[in-house]
Design an enzyme around this catalytic site. Structure first.
Site, PDB file in Angstrom:
ATOM      1  N   LYS A  76     -67.119   0.211  -6.068  1.00 46.82           N
ATOM      2  CA  LYS A  76     -66.786  -0.680  -5.773  1.00 46.82           C
ATOM      3  C   LYS A  76     -67.524  -1.814  -5.551  1.00 46.82           C
ATOM      4  CE  LYS A  76     -63.128  -3.718  -3.486  1.00 46.82           C
ATOM      5  NZ  LYS A  76     -62.253  -3.426  -2.495  1.00 46.82           N
ATOM      6  N   SER A 151     -56.972  -4.960  -3.966  1.00 47.37           N
ATOM      7  CA  SER A 151     -57.850  -5.694  -4.420  1.00 47.37           C
ATOM      8  C   SER A 151     -59.515  -4.950  -5.532  1.00 47.37           C
ATOM      9  CB  SER A 151     -59.830  -6.042  -3.237  1.00 47.37           C
ATOM     10  OG  SER A 151     -59.695  -5.080  -2.439  1.00 47.37           O
ATOM     11  N   SER A 175     -55.139  -2.357  -0.376  1.00 46.89           N
ATOM     12  CA  SER A 175     -56.542  -2.548  -2.013  1.00 46.89           C
ATOM     13  C   SER A 175     -57.187  -1.276  -2.516  1.00 46.89           C
ATOM     14  CB  SER A 175     -57.371  -3.772  -1.258  1.00 46.89           C
ATOM     15  OG  SER A 175     -57.372  -5.050  -1.436  1.00 46.89           O
TER      16      SER A 175
HETATM   17  N1  GLN Z   1     -53.585  -7.632  -0.610  1.00 45.62           N
HETATM   18  C1  GLN Z   1     -54.186  -7.575   1.090  1.00 45.62           C
HETATM   19  C2  GLN Z   1     -55.163  -9.078   1.201  1.00 45.62           C
HETATM   20  O1  GLN Z   1     -54.817  -9.969  -0.023  1.00 45.62           O
HETATM   21  C3  GLN Z   1     -55.059  -6.371   1.244  1.00 45.62           C
HETATM   22  C4  GLN Z   1     -56.348  -6.569   0.374  1.00 45.62           C
HETATM   23  C5  GLN Z   1     -57.193  -5.435   0.893  1.00 45.62           C
HETATM   24  O2  GLN Z   1     -56.564  -4.990   0.953  1.00 45.62           O
HETATM   25  N2  GLN Z   1     -58.539  -5.591   0.874  1.00 45.62           N
HETATM   26  O3  GLN Z   1     -55.611  -8.983   2.086  1.00 45.62           O
END
Ligand code: GLN
Length: 486
Positions: A76, A151, A175
């Site tokens: 990632k 994400s 995410s």
């Molecule tokens: N969707 C959540 C956010 O926007 C979690 C994102 C994540 O786990 N990095 O903060």
């Protein structure tokens, strides 16, 4: 070869059926042919990957092979990797070539794995659809009009499309698990502190955790063996004995107590998702598990609590992107203040700015007690609910996401709708617990459904056993999107 598990790729390399250079070349070819469709990768560096593959082949020939030696892994783009562009999905870091490796990357390098590329992601990991990336959205291999989740959407789509055998992700509020669910792969967020955050670009430091994204529990266990471990450079890294995450895989599940929280099956859950999860629970009963009802009364507070705490931490963490030391800097400015303002106005996208504004607000004098301190107290209550539930059960199960993959653009204009797609995952981060998603079925459109398994602290090996035993009895994890088979 591109459908093979990490275990069978490792066996093929050991048997000499293929070299790492050939295997790496094969995945690079697939990426070159298909990345334009899915947009999974932000950077590819063939020379660098092939150089690692050559080294892996030499190590193997010299009898120095470990389980992952020579196997391509996608990283990632939140992980710093020496010599690689490391953007975190942001224009702010669009010119940042990392001078060092994140701990997780270092671990994969030491294990002899090959970095096959850096994957697309929501900007600074803020999002649930991969639509906030400065590099454009990622498309879901099961339906290219749908999002892959976020994400870690690029990692998820890359594994689902067989452009990489496995990938890393990070999970602050879901995410790893939510994109794994939406793309029909497996993802594990370990207990907070198990994987070092060193070199992992910070979003919300008390919640961020790295983890594996792969096609099976066995593959995730092999990745955990490389990724987990103490690192003095992260003050929240836990100094615990080294574990073999494969050690419980083969143990049958008879007598395992599964807790089902009624809050996970309430309004707002897509009927197809509920059906697939019910079916998975039935399968677990057939494997000898016992099902008990548990309750997480404060779960409903987890999204509001998260959207106070995560932005608060983000507003502080992202203060470092000021155009002075590294990253993007605006081209024209008069004086330092204007340089800061223009750099941040131009370098950050809308969602990141929204989080910085919320975070700065909840931390400001006069609001700190009302929002930040109160959210910290509620966070403790949410964790206590889980601790009480684990008195009655060994693992908790439910859906990973309230819906299957939604359409690109469907929620992009409505942040609250987007935030609710993490309703089942966020509480796990607030409690610091390990959480996992594994494929358990499909909706009526043929889109994958994820089963969430939440374990007690440090019970990752047991969770992987829970997944592996299910995967011995079912084949959802082996299914691929129809146009991938070629
Ligand atoms: N969707 C959540 C956010 O926007 C979690 C994102 C994540 O786990 N990095 O903060």
């Amino acid at each position: 070869m591109h459908h093979s598990s990490l275990k069978s790729l490792s066996d093929a390399l050991t048997a000499g059926d293929i070299s790492s250079v050939e295997l790496t070349g094969l995945f690079l070819k697939r990426i070159n042919e298909r990345n334009a469709v899915y947009n999974c990768f932000v950077s590819i560096d063939e020379e660098r990957s092939l150089a690692q593959a050559r080294e892996a082949d030499l190590a193997r020939a010299a009898g120095r092979a470990q389980a992952l030696t020579g196997i391509p892994i996608a990283q990632k783009d939140i992980f710093c990797a020496k010599g690689w562009l490391t953007t975190c999905g942001s224009k702010m870091l669009s010119n940042f070539v990392s001078p060092y490796d994140a701990h997780v990357v270092e671990r994969f390098n030491e294990a002899g794995a090959v970095t096959i590329g850096k994957t697309n992601m929501d900007e600074f990991a803020m999002g649930s659809s991969n639509e906030t990336s400065w590099y454009g959205p990622v498309r879901n291999p099961w339906n290219t009009d749908a999002v892959p989740g976020g994400s870690s959407g690029g990692s998820a789509a890359a594994v689902a499309a067989r452009l990489a055998p496995a990938a890393t992700g990070t999970d602050t509020g879901g995410s790893i698990r939510q994109p794994a669910a939406l793309t029909g792969i497996c993802g594990l967020k370990p207990t907070y502190g198990v994987c070092s955050r060193y070199g992992m670009i910070a979003f919300a430091s008390s919640l961020d955790q790295a983890g594996p994204m792969a096609r099976s529990a066995e593959d995730m266990a092999l990745m955990m063996n490389a990724m987990a471990g103490y690192d003095a450079r992260d003050s929240t890294s836990l100094d615990r004995p080294v574990e073999d995450y494969t050690r419980e895989l083969a143990t049958p599940l008879k007598g395992l107590r599964i807790g089902l929280p009624k809050e996970f099956f309430a309004d707002g859950l897509q009927p197809d998702v509920a059906k697939a999860v019910d079916e998975a629970i039935r399968q677990y009963r057939a494997l000898g598990c016992e099902v008990v009802e548990v309750t997480l009364p404060n779960m409903k507070l987890s999204v509001p609590v998260y959207y106070v705490l995560a932005p608060a931490e983000a507003s502080s963490n992202l203060a470092r992107f000021d155009g002075v030391r590294y990253g993007y800097r605006t081209s024209e400015y008069r004086g330092l203040e204007e340089m800061y303002e223009k750099t941040r106005a131009e370098g950050f996208g809308a969602e990141v700015k929204r989080r910085i504004l919320i975070g700065t607000y909840v931390l400001s004098h006069g609001y700190y007690d009302a929002y930040y301190i109160r959210a910290q107290k509620l966070r403790r209550l949410i964790a206590q609910d889980f601790i009480a539930a684990f008195d009655k059960c060994d693992v908790i199960m439910g859906p990973t996401s309230p819906s299957t993959a939604f359409r690109l653009g469907e929620k992009a204009a409505d942040p609250l709708q987007m935030y609710l797609s993490d309703i089942y995952t966020i509480a796990v981060n607030l409690a610091g617990l390990p959480g996992m998603s594994i494929p358990c079925g499909f909706d009526s459109q043929g889109l994958p459904v994820g089963l969430q398994v939440i374990g007690n602290y440090f019970r990752e090996a047991q969770m992987l056993q829970v997944a592996h035993q299910y995967q011995l009895a079912t084949d959802f994890h082996l299914r691929a999107p129809s146009d991938i088979n070629a």
